[in-house]
Design a protein around this motif. Structure first.
Motif, PDB file in Angstrom:
ATOM      1  N   ALA A 223       0.820  -1.215   0.000  1.00 60.26           N
ATOM      2  CA  ALA A 223       0.000   0.000   0.000  1.00 60.26           C
ATOM      3  C   ALA A 223       0.855   1.267   0.000  1.00 60.26           C
ATOM      4  CB  ALA A 223      -0.940  -0.001   1.201  1.00 60.26           C
ATOM      5  N   LEU A 224       2.156   1.132   0.286  1.00 60.66           N
ATOM      6  CA  LEU A 224       3.015   2.319   0.407  1.00 60.66           C
ATOM      7  C   LEU A 224       2.952   3.267  -0.798  1.00 60.66           C
ATOM      8  CD1 LEU A 224       6.328   1.413   2.239  1.00 60.66           C
ATOM      9  CD2 LEU A 224       4.606   3.110   2.859  1.00 60.66           C
TER      10      LEU A 224
ATOM     11  N   LEU B  34       0.692   3.995  -2.694  1.00 58.61           N
ATOM     12  CA  LEU B  34      -0.568   4.734  -2.741  1.00 58.61           C
ATOM     13  C   LEU B  34      -0.547   5.965  -1.839  1.00 58.61           C
ATOM     14  CD1 LEU B  34      -3.095   1.762  -2.585  1.00 58.61           C
ATOM     15  CD2 LEU B  34      -2.470   3.121  -4.566  1.00 58.61           C
ATOM     16  N   LEU B  35       0.364   5.949  -0.861  1.00 59.95           N
ATOM     17  CA  LEU B  35       0.371   7.027   0.126  1.00 59.95           C
ATOM     18  C   LEU B  35       1.274   8.175  -0.295  1.00 59.95           C
ATOM     19  CD1 LEU B  35       0.693   4.773   3.291  1.00 59.95           C
ATOM     20  CD2 LEU B  35      -1.372   5.683   2.271  1.00 59.95           C
TER      21      LEU B  35
ATOM     22  N   HIS C 216       2.849   2.838  -9.097  1.00 61.89           N
ATOM     23  CA  HIS C 216       2.038   3.666  -8.212  1.00 61.89           C
ATOM     24  C   HIS C 216       0.664   3.058  -7.942  1.00 61.89           C
ATOM     25  CE1 HIS C 216       0.732   8.076  -7.200  1.00 61.89           C
ATOM     26  NE2 HIS C 216       0.627   7.263  -6.183  1.00 61.89           N
TER      27      HIS C 216
END
Lengths: 356, 290
Positions: B107-108, B110-111, B163
């Motif tokens: 998920a990184l 996405l942040l 991404h």
């Protein structure tokens, strides 16, 4: 089809089971005869499903072996065991039609299309799905979906055994009777070994030739419905089977006499010296009300009318005793004594039945 | 008996109307306003009708940008959707520390804010100091995203995949996790192959979330601006000038407010239309199954 042998089979869901309590299934030795109909009966969480999943190979046992016709299959996975299993909740492949669903296990084995067609329509007729064969399965009701799951279980001719894991839980009562009767008929017709897991005693007793009662990961008794009813090997079987269950009353047993409180009952048989917790078990069906001054004096708490019979909830000193009063039985509210049918009394020592 | 009609309830929706008016309707009307007028400065506007729309619809430059945009969206969807599903299938299935670590790691990306993503890849791809660019260069592969069209596209597509694949993965994973164990057990009993399990159990159960994933990725990629702008600035030449980049050039760079406004409206309608068509077909497909 095959004879299935369990050899000191046990299972724990923990990695390092220490005590007996860590085992979901305590060591069991059992032979499932080819072509028989068995029921695995027990309360929720007693290890029934665990045992079933081990037989089908969905679960690897922690220890022990499982043999199909004397051939060790412990390490074989589900797909090579050729076992059919029907689960508690209906599993259907939603994107397929009813027909495709039924054909799926056969297709996966690469069988001939003509044969599949023939076999599917045969099974569909047997469980009366033949008029909706071309329907998509999503949108069907739960009991039709469960019928499809049953059908997928029955469709393979050479299957080693068919396992049912409480398959009628989601079905409404009227359909339940119908499906159960159909299953019984199918068993007689096809002759597969069938193992039926349930916590419903009526289901177990009507379906099976032999019932295996489990409690707490342990098999407590294997027997015909009559044996379970008349001679429960364990107090658990006594009160689990029957409605209401067997009355279990602490007693002192001395030769052919049983003493409950300060009352003496003459037994039919003579028992040796008994140690530990001694109890007398008698089913509510085998107790009669009586005016006899020598009868066991009780107080009636209440009478429940269940329709075709009544249940009397009574009390003798500190012990609850349930009695079934059938229509036509001699009973009035001012009878305060009961008599046991001495032939039907079982004596238990530390929860296990003692032979006289 | 006459039923009394009380229309006062309409006042209840007034706050929402006001909010929507300020957040969407009024700004959009300004754009509409610009799209049908021209100005020579001094805040003097005059009516030109649909002239700007005609100009935009016949502009070769915008056609080219549109084709690039479509190509880009098709490519990233074709990579991200299967890749996301594939990765979701290989995520750990049981709850536990390992699962949590995996989820956080995937998920990184996405942040990270868009322009930071762009900057990361801009540096990553540089031949002099970037790990990717330097490595490729040292391996003897000619790679230069500022001069070569293919390299520029390659970099931007890899960046987008890096991404956003996680989004597809997370949605698919959620879909997969909602499948009861009994389905897999039944499939084993029925001797289904791995492919059959995917085709008849996993894919149908993931369909709902996949529709959302495709829709989100379509809309987002069709509007992409920041990342390619930071990495290539639309270049080399116009090779990576997508619709948004072109729009900004037109509106801010050349200050052609009229055509830019007309362009925005058409752009907006295209996305709306495609999303709608897309969604209704998917939903209808679902209904036909029943």
């Amino acid at each position: 089809m095959a004879k299935i042998t369990l050899s000191t089979l046990a299972h724990s869901y923990l990695d390092n089971p220490k005590s007996d309590d860590d085992y979901a299934l305590k060591p069991i030795d059992h032979i499932w005869e080819d072509g028989a109909a068995y029921a695995l009966l027990g309360p929720s969480g007693c290890g029934k499903t665990t045992l079933l999943n081990i037989i089908s190979g969905l679960l690897k046992p922690s220890s022990g072996k499982i043999l199909f016709d004397d051939f060790d299959v412990t390490d074989n996975d589900t797909s090579t065991r050729n076992i059919a299993q029907v689960f508690q909740f209906p599993v259907v492949y939603d994107t397929m039609t009813v027909k495709e669903n039924l054909a799926f296990p056969l297709k996966n084995r690469g069988l001939d299309a003509d044969y599949i067609e023939k076999r599917v329509s045969e099974i569909a007729k047997m469980i009366s799905l033949d008029d909706i064969l071309d329907k998509k399965t999503n949108g069907l009701t739960a009991d039709v979906k469960q019928k499809i799951s049953l059908g997928r279980g029955l469709v393979r001719e050479d299957v080693n055994a068919i396992l049912f894991d409480e398959p009628l839980t989601v079905i409404d009562p009227k359909m339940k009777w119908e499906l159960r009767t159909q299953l019984k008929a199918i068993h007689q017709k096809l002759g597969h070994t069938m193992i039926y897991v349930t916590h419903d005693q009526t289901e177990a007793l009507t379906f099976a030739d032999k019932v295996i009662v489990m409690s707490d990961g342990e098999v407590v008794q294997i027997g015909t419905p009559t044996e379970l009813f008349e001679k429960p090997e364990h107090t658990f079987v006594g009160y689990f089977i029957g409605s209401p269950g067997m009355n279990i009353i602490p007693a002192k047993v001395n030769g052919h006499k049983a003493i409950i409180g300060d009352h003496e009952i003459i037994l039919n048989d003579t028992y040796g010296k008994l140690d530990g917790k001694v109890e007398l078990g008698i089913r509510p069906e085998f107790i009669k009300f009586s005016d006899d001054p020598n009868a066991l004096p009780i107080t009636i708490n209440r009478i429940e009318d269940v329709g075709h019979y009544k249940i009397a909830r009574t009390r003798f000193q500190n012990h609850d005793i349930n009695i079934i009063i059938n229509e036509g039985d001699d009973f009035s509210k001012d009878m305060h004594g009961i008599i046991f049918d001495t032939e039907k009394i079982n004596i238990y020592e530390n929860d296990w039945r003692v032979d006289p | 008996m006459k039923k009394t009609q009380n229309q006062k309830a309409w006042f209840m929706v007034l706050p929402v109307l006001i909010l929507v008016a300020f957040s969407a309707i009024i700004p959009m009307m300004t754009v509409v306003n610009y799209s049908v007028q021209d100005t020579f400065g001094n805040n003097e506007f005059f009516w030109v009708g649909l002239e700007w729309f005609e100009e935009v619809l016949h502009s070769e430059r915008i056609h080219d940008a549109l084709w690039r945009q479509i190509l880009f969206t098709v490519i990233i969807l074709a990579i991200e959707i299967p890749l996301g599903i594939f990765m979701a299938l290989h995520m750990p299935k049981k709850n536990g520390l390992w699962t949590s670590i995996c989820l956080v790691v995937v998920a990184l990306p996405l942040l990270i804010p868009w322009n930071v993503v762009g900057t990361i890849w801009q540096i990553f791809g540089r031949i002099d100091i970037g790990l990717l660019g330097y490595t490729l260069d040292q391996l003897g592969i000619s790679y230069n995203y500022t001069q070569d069209t293919f390299d520029a596209w390659f970099t931007i597509i890899i960046m987008d995949v890096w991404h956003w694949t996680s989004l597809v993965l997370l949605l698919s994973y959620a879909g997969l996790r909602s499948i009861p164990d009994a389905y897999y057990q039944a499939a084993k009993i029925d001797q289904a192959s791995r492919w059959s399990v995917f085709r008849y159990i996993e894919l149908p159960k993931m369909k709902g979330v996949l529709i959302i994933a495709i829709l989100l990725r379509f809309m987002d990629s069709f509007m992409i601006y920041t990342e390619p702008f930071v990495v290539t600035g639309g270049g080399p030449g116009n090779a990576t000038t997508f619709l948004s980049i072109d729009l900004v050039k037109m509106a801010i760079g050349q200050f052609d407010l009229g055509p830019a406004a007309a362009f925005s409206l058409i752009y907006f309608l295209v996305i709306l239309l495609v999303s709608w068509v897309f969604y209704t077909t998917m939903v209808n497909m679902d209904k036909e199954n029943e």
